[in-house]
Write a protein that holds these residues in place. Sequence first.
Motif, PDB file in Angstrom:
ATOM      1  N   VAL A   1       0.872  -1.180   0.000  1.00  0.00           N
ATOM      2  CA  VAL A   1       0.000   0.000   0.000  1.00  0.00           C
ATOM      3  C   VAL A   1       0.906   1.226   0.000  1.00  0.00           C
ATOM      4  CG1 VAL A   1      -1.743   1.309   1.262  1.00  0.00           C
ATOM      5  CG2 VAL A   1      -1.845  -1.197   1.225  1.00  0.00           C
ATOM      6  N   VAL A   2       0.740   2.077  -0.987  1.00  0.00           N
ATOM      7  CA  VAL A   2       1.602   3.246  -1.160  1.00  0.00           C
ATOM      8  C   VAL A   2       0.760   4.516  -1.095  1.00  0.00           C
ATOM      9  CG1 VAL A   2       3.298   4.399  -2.630  1.00  0.00           C
ATOM     10  CG2 VAL A   2       3.127   1.884  -2.649  1.00  0.00           C
ATOM     11  N   LEU A   3       1.227   5.476  -0.330  1.00  0.00           N
ATOM     12  CA  LEU A   3       0.588   6.789  -0.252  1.00  0.00           C
ATOM     13  C   LEU A   3       1.446   7.791  -1.007  1.00  0.00           C
ATOM     14  CD1 LEU A   3      -1.439   8.870   0.877  1.00  0.00           C
ATOM     15  CD2 LEU A   3      -0.017   8.984   2.943  1.00  0.00           C
ATOM     16  N   VAL A   4       0.855   8.497  -1.956  1.00  0.00           N
ATOM     17  CA  VAL A   4       1.529   9.537  -2.717  1.00  0.00           C
ATOM     18  C   VAL A   4       0.992  10.887  -2.254  1.00  0.00           C
ATOM     19  CG1 VAL A   4       1.959  10.517  -5.006  1.00  0.00           C
ATOM     20  CG2 VAL A   4       1.838   8.025  -4.713  1.00  0.00           C
ATOM     21  N   VAL A   5       1.855  11.721  -1.695  1.00  0.00           N
ATOM     22  CA  VAL A   5       1.452  13.055  -1.241  1.00  0.00           C
ATOM     23  C   VAL A   5       2.082  14.060  -2.199  1.00  0.00           C
ATOM     24  CG1 VAL A   5       1.311  14.639   0.711  1.00  0.00           C
ATOM     25  CG2 VAL A   5       1.488  12.170   1.126  1.00  0.00           C
TER      26      VAL A   5
ATOM     27  N   GLY B   1       1.225  -3.671  -9.188  1.00  0.00           N
ATOM     28  CA  GLY B   1       0.368  -4.502  -8.346  1.00  0.00           C
ATOM     29  C   GLY B   1       0.108  -3.911  -6.982  1.00  0.00           C
ATOM     30  N   TRP B   2       0.492  -2.672  -6.772  1.00  0.00           N
ATOM     31  CA  TRP B   2       0.327  -2.033  -5.473  1.00  0.00           C
ATOM     32  C   TRP B   2      -0.955  -1.210  -5.437  1.00  0.00           C
ATOM     33  CZ3 TRP B   2       5.900   0.272  -6.002  1.00  0.00           C
ATOM     34  CH2 TRP B   2       6.825  -0.777  -5.921  1.00  0.00           C
ATOM     35  N   THR B   3      -1.507  -1.061  -4.257  1.00  0.00           N
ATOM     36  CA  THR B   3      -2.632  -0.156  -4.053  1.00  0.00           C
ATOM     37  C   THR B   3      -2.076   1.218  -3.719  1.00  0.00           C
ATOM     38  OG1 THR B   3      -4.086  -1.918  -3.252  1.00  0.00           O
ATOM     39  CG2 THR B   3      -4.660   0.330  -2.641  1.00  0.00           C
ATOM     40  N   VAL B   4      -2.522   2.221  -4.458  1.00  0.00           N
ATOM     41  CA  VAL B   4      -1.962   3.563  -4.330  1.00  0.00           C
ATOM     42  C   VAL B   4      -3.069   4.565  -4.038  1.00  0.00           C
ATOM     43  CG1 VAL B   4      -0.507   5.327  -5.402  1.00  0.00           C
ATOM     44  CG2 VAL B   4      -0.213   2.920  -6.040  1.00  0.00           C
ATOM     45  N   GLU B   5      -2.841   5.411  -3.047  1.00  0.00           N
ATOM     46  CA  GLU B   5      -3.776   6.491  -2.751  1.00  0.00           C
ATOM     47  C   GLU B   5      -3.032   7.817  -2.835  1.00  0.00           C
ATOM     48  OE1 GLU B   5      -6.721   7.972   0.839  1.00  0.00           O
ATOM     49  OE2 GLU B   5      -6.797   5.896   0.116  1.00  0.00           O
ATOM     50  N   ILE B   6      -3.736   8.845  -3.324  1.00  0.00           N
ATOM     51  CA  ILE B   6      -3.156  10.171  -3.487  1.00  0.00           C
ATOM     52  C   ILE B   6      -3.726  11.126  -2.456  1.00  0.00           C
ATOM     53  CG2 ILE B   6      -2.956  12.174  -5.022  1.00  0.00           C
ATOM     54  CD1 ILE B   6      -3.164  10.227  -7.391  1.00  0.00           C
ATOM     55  N   ALA B   7      -2.857  11.929  -1.852  1.00  0.00           N
ATOM     56  CA  ALA B   7      -3.262  13.045  -1.003  1.00  0.00           C
ATOM     57  C   ALA B   7      -2.680  14.310  -1.617  1.00  0.00           C
ATOM     58  CB  ALA B   7      -2.767  12.864   0.428  1.00  0.00           C
TER      59      ALA B   7
ATOM     60  N   GLY C   1      -2.314  14.307   3.642  1.00  0.00           N
ATOM     61  CA  GLY C   1      -1.325  13.237   3.687  1.00  0.00           C
ATOM     62  C   GLY C   1      -1.175  12.650   5.073  1.00  0.00           C
ATOM     63  N   ILE C   2      -1.152  13.503   6.083  1.00  0.00           N
ATOM     64  CA  ILE C   2      -1.043  13.026   7.476  1.00  0.00           C
ATOM     65  C   ILE C   2      -2.256  12.186   7.843  1.00  0.00           C
ATOM     66  CG2 ILE C   2      -0.973  13.775   9.874  1.00  0.00           C
ATOM     67  CD1 ILE C   2       0.574  16.268   8.840  1.00  0.00           C
ATOM     68  N   ALA C   3      -3.444  12.671   7.472  1.00  0.00           N
ATOM     69  CA  ALA C   3      -4.667  11.927   7.778  1.00  0.00           C
ATOM     70  C   ALA C   3      -4.691  10.589   7.045  1.00  0.00           C
ATOM     71  CB  ALA C   3      -5.888  12.759   7.398  1.00  0.00           C
ATOM     72  N   ALA C   4      -4.256  10.590   5.780  1.00  0.00           N
ATOM     73  CA  ALA C   4      -4.253   9.349   5.002  1.00  0.00           C
ATOM     74  C   ALA C   4      -3.254   8.348   5.568  1.00  0.00           C
ATOM     75  CB  ALA C   4      -3.944   9.645   3.540  1.00  0.00           C
ATOM     76  N   ALA C   5      -2.089   8.832   6.010  1.00  0.00           N
ATOM     77  CA  ALA C   5      -1.094   7.933   6.601  1.00  0.00           C
ATOM     78  C   ALA C   5      -1.635   7.298   7.877  1.00  0.00           C
ATOM     79  CB  ALA C   5       0.193   8.698   6.893  1.00  0.00           C
TER      80      ALA C   5
END
Length: 246
Positions: A13-17, A35-41, A47-51
């Motif tokens: 799971v990857v977060l992109v800020v 193959g990764w799940t990616v969310e954008i902030a 970004g802090i809330a998503a993390a």
Amino acid sequence: MSVTSTASSSEAVVLVVEDEPAIATAIAQRLASEGWTVEIAADGHAGIAAAHRLRPDLVVLDLMLPGIDGLEVCRLIQAERAVPVLMLTARDDETDVLVGLGVGADDYMTKPFSMRELVARSKALLRRTERALRAAEASAANQPGEPPIAIGDVLIDRAQRRVSRAGAQVHLTPTEFDLLVTLASSPRTVLTRERLLAEVWDWVDASGTRTVDSHIKALRRKLGADLIRTVHGVGYAFEPPAGTED
């Protein structure tokens, strides 16, 4: 916004800020193709809330963000939970890089960058995290791990991934720890930047030599300038502290 790929691979799971939509979308789509799940902030607060909500395996974090910058975002994310951070910066400023490494970033890339290199560095960060987790699990199960490295007043506990000098604990990022272990495992031996890239970053080319230099500077700032010797044009060597017997 999230992007999920159905490709069969590691389920990271990857977060992109990142506040620039075109860049954020391009990064998310490329990482999702692995193959990764990616969310954008789109900003620091998001970004802090998503993390906090996602507990991602990796954070790709832009340095220049509206409202709260990437350095503060990194510091707050790491204060809650250790997670590998790949920092993106539009400025090739050494001060920004060192501050970023100091607040918990594991690696950095300067814009513009290639998506191929972004993926390679992301994979290397995830592999190192997996190795650290396996070592921690083995230690918790009382399985024999790698013995500590003790050189002078420097103690490197490889099983618990802890470092101290003169009895004082020193906080290192996962990348800094792996770099220190690689150097200290062969004291006084000069290791080329290319070898360090291969052994620590799992890179097969020499495109990231400046990344090595930046991490060496971060290690010197945290542990003291006397421990790592520069051999100009070649690489670096771990030098036992003064007064250490061979």
